[in-house]
Design an enzyme around this catalytic site. Sequence first.
Site, PDB file in Angstrom:
ATOM      1  N   ARG A 145      10.557   7.241   2.950  1.00 30.09           N
ATOM      2  CA  ARG A 145      10.247   8.323   3.262  1.00 30.09           C
ATOM      3  C   ARG A 145      10.972   9.465   4.570  1.00 30.09           C
ATOM      4  O   ARG A 145      11.718   9.922   4.371  1.00 30.09           O
ATOM      5  CB  ARG A 145       8.881   9.131   3.274  1.00 30.09           C
TER       6      ARG A 145
ATOM      7  N   ASP B  31       1.533   5.310   0.437  1.00 29.81           N
ATOM      8  CA  ASP B  31       0.501   6.256   0.990  1.00 29.81           C
ATOM      9  C   ASP B  31      -0.107   7.342   0.184  1.00 29.81           C
ATOM     10  O   ASP B  31       0.104   7.821  -1.077  1.00 29.81           O
ATOM     11  CB  ASP B  31       1.653   6.864   2.417  1.00 29.81           C
TER      12      ASP B  31
ATOM     13  N   TYR C   3      12.591   1.135  -4.486  1.00 29.79           N
ATOM     14  CA  TYR C   3      11.019   2.334  -4.248  1.00 29.79           C
ATOM     15  C   TYR C   3      12.350   3.812  -4.682  1.00 29.79           C
ATOM     16  O   TYR C   3      13.794   3.140  -4.791  1.00 29.79           O
ATOM     17  CB  TYR C   3      10.989   2.965  -3.069  1.00 29.79           C
TER      18      TYR C   3
ATOM     19  N   ARG D 192       1.257  -1.068   0.405  1.00 29.55           N
ATOM     20  CA  ARG D 192      -0.031  -0.122  -0.538  1.00 29.55           C
ATOM     21  C   ARG D 192       0.478   1.110   0.216  1.00 29.55           C
ATOM     22  O   ARG D 192       1.999   1.587   0.434  1.00 29.55           O
ATOM     23  CB  ARG D 192      -0.661   0.146   0.921  1.00 29.55           C
TER      24      ARG D 192
END
Length: 247
Positions: free
Chosen positions: A194, A51, A109, A49
């Site tokens: 992040r 954000d 990522y 999932r």
Amino acid sequence: MRYFIEIAYNGANYFGWQIQPNAITVQEVLEGKLSILLKTEIKVTGAGRTDAGVHAKQLFAHFDCNEITNISELLFRLNSFLPKDISISEIFEVKKDAHARFDAVEREYEYMVSLKKDPFVDGFAYQIHNKPDVELMNKAAKTLLDHNDFQCFSRSKTDVKTYYCNIKKAFWEEENEQLIFTISADRFLRNMVRAIVGTLLDVGYHKTSLESFQKIVEDKDRGKAGASAPAHGLYLTKVTYPETIIK
């Protein structure tokens, strides 16, 4: 029968991937369009999932339905039906027990940082005004491979049973006035990438030493790590599966 679907999306207009009350999400939109086209209620399960505001260049999900007689036609109709910020590149049959989340062996990522004002990356990269020490950030990033508990980079209120992740690579590159952070692992915690980026930027600006960075990881305290970098610079770029899931 079970099918995998490969998805890409611009996350700017969505509150992330996963369905939630009173907010539009990618999963909700995809389930709605598939249900209409296949004329039955379809539930999709994603590889993970993202954000709110995070983008995906590649994400897989699975769904169950009766045999699809013409996958090419469904792919065309689905892309025509979906909004412009969501696209489907492939739909393929997999074994009936294949799972988009649990069978994924690696996820990758990228985080994009722009070193100048650029209207062509606005909303797709985090603009900063002063270039950080990239060499120092890479030294700090390399130490992540020596650890496996990343509670310090996890969102505080989360329902995970373990904070263990096996990070396989983590590094910064500079290209065309942009800094690109690439990180891959078997799994990621919520907000993890992040938070890592924000803390590494603190290292790059000499606010946090290499020794302090190490201690942040070892202390497992989110409050000691840096602020999370903005969502719009983050992309899920790759999800890898074993070939054995293909039927």
